[in-house]
Enzyme design. Structure first.
Site, short mmCIF file in Angstrom:
data_model
loop_
_atom_site.label_atom_id
_atom_site.label_comp_id
_atom_site.label_asym_id
_atom_site.label_seq_id
_atom_site.Cartn_x
_atom_site.Cartn_y
_atom_site.Cartn_z
CB ILE A 79 -0.94 -0.03 1.23
CG1 ILE A 79 -1.99 -1.14 1.06
CG2 ILE A 79 -1.62 1.32 1.44
CD1 ILE A 79 -2.81 -1.45 2.32
CG ASP B 135 10.25 -0.29 3.23
OD1 ASP B 135 9.04 -0.30 2.96
OD2 ASP B 135 10.85 -1.30 3.68
CG ASP C 236 12.92 -0.46 12.31
OD1 ASP C 236 11.73 -0.21 12.62
OD2 ASP C 236 13.54 -1.45 12.75
CB VAL C 237 8.43 3.52 11.95
CG1 VAL C 237 8.36 4.14 10.56
CG2 VAL C 237 7.66 2.20 12.01
CG ASN D 59 1.83 2.31 4.46
OD1 ASN D 59 0.71 1.85 4.25
ND2 ASN D 59 2.95 1.66 4.10
CB SER E 197 -6.91 -2.25 10.07
OG SER E 197 -7.60 -3.46 9.78
CE1 TYR F 158 -2.14 -5.12 11.02
CE2 TYR F 158 -4.53 -5.40 11.05
CZ TYR F 158 -3.39 -4.90 10.45
OH TYR F 158 -3.49 -4.16 9.30
CE LYS G 239 -2.54 -1.39 11.41
NZ LYS G 239 -1.72 -0.35 10.76
CB THR H 118 -0.21 -6.12 0.41
OG1 THR H 118 -0.61 -6.47 1.73
CG2 THR H 118 -1.02 -4.94 -0.07
#
Ligand code: NAP
Length: 251
Positions: A18, A37, A63-64, A90, A142, A155, A159, A190
């Site tokens: 995405i 990224d 790397d966030v 993202n 999400s 997850y 979110k 993806t």
């Protein structure tokens, strides 16, 4: 004339999926795009492909989940333009696991990237968004933020928190001219969803629950991101837009 002419964008996790589609879409609409990224080589490749297609982009390895990477990422953006008009939070990942077997390591990694990373990018990117005068922060939540599906506890928790962060920051950043919105994709094809969508039974069950009878593409999400990025959404902040083929509208 593109819809993001003269704009500067930064997209995290933009080496694939995405994020890559958003970076391409924004560049095609005239924006200069910082393609960030965790995989620096993938970020470079994406930026080169955008440049070959006539756009303007630069790749950056970040790397966030690492504070020093995020600091360096924003320092580079500051050097190049002194502002960011559109910041897309993202980067994200998932590890599917029955909750009772979820390891501390998996819980921590999902939280570190999806939540701590998003928090850090939203916090440390503030100064550059404010410098824009009309910044737009777009968080990737999400539909799982508000629904339950087995093996997705960690997850979904992250979110849900990203959605809450979006509403809070919409209020807190508004005085600085910064809008904050979230995208809530359903099932998009993806690497993140590849394994689950390859399972014929799950694939069929998910399609049955999707009124538009298909899975989404990264470009479907990119076009929704373009709405939040552009002046078309100038009076929209604190919103969450489902991009899910109608899945969350059903039972
Ligand atoms: P993807 O295809 O796995 O792409 C994610 C990208 O982010 C990859 O390039 C990945 O690099 C990178 N990344 C992973 N960890 C990172 C980190 N710590 N720092 C920076 N970059 C990192 O996933 P996607 O489907 O495009 O998902 C993008 C976002 O949309 C995520 O936030 C996801 O939760 C959200 N979302 C996706 C769906 C869906 O159905 N696909 C649905 C709802 C929400 P590597 O490949 O090298 O790890």
């Amino acid at each position: 004339m593109g819809r993001l002419e003269q704009q500067v964008a930064l997209v995290t996790g933009a080496g694939a999926g995405i994020g890559l589609a958003i970076a391409r879409c924004f560049a095609a609409e005239g924006a200069f795009v910082h393609v960030a990224d965790i995989d620096g080589a993938a970020a470079e490749r994406a930026a080169e492909a955008i440049s070959r297609a006539g756009g303007n982009a630069v790749g950056v390895s970040a790397d966030v989940s690492r504070g020093q990477d995020v600091t360096a990422m924003f320092r580079a953006a500051e050097k190049s333009h002194g502002r960011i008009d559109v910041l897309v939070n993202n980067a994200g990942l998932n590890v599917r696991s029955d909750f009772r077997h979820l390891t501390d390591d998996d819980w921590e990694r999902i939280r570190e990237v999806n939540l701590d990373g998003a928090m850090r990018v939203a916090r440390d990117g503030f100064g550059l968004l404010r410098a824009s005068g009309k910044g737009s922060l777009i968080n990737l939540s999400s539909i799982m933020a508000s629904r339950g599906l087995r093996q997705l506890a960690a997850y979904s928790v992250t979110k849900g928190a990203v959605s809450a962060l979006t509403r809070t920051l919409a209020v807190e950043y508004a005085p600085f001219g910064i809008r904050v919105n979230a995208l809530a994709p359903g099932f998009i094809e993806t690497a993140l969803t590849e394994r689950v969508l390859r399972n014929p039974a799950i694939n069929r069950a998910l399609l049955d629950r999707t009124p538009l009878r298909r899975f989404g593409t990264p470009d479907d999400v990119a076009r929704a991101a373009l709405f939040f990025a552009s002046d078309d959404s100038a009076f929209v902040t604190g919103a969450e837009l489902a991009v899910d083929g109608g899945m969350s509208a059903g039972l």
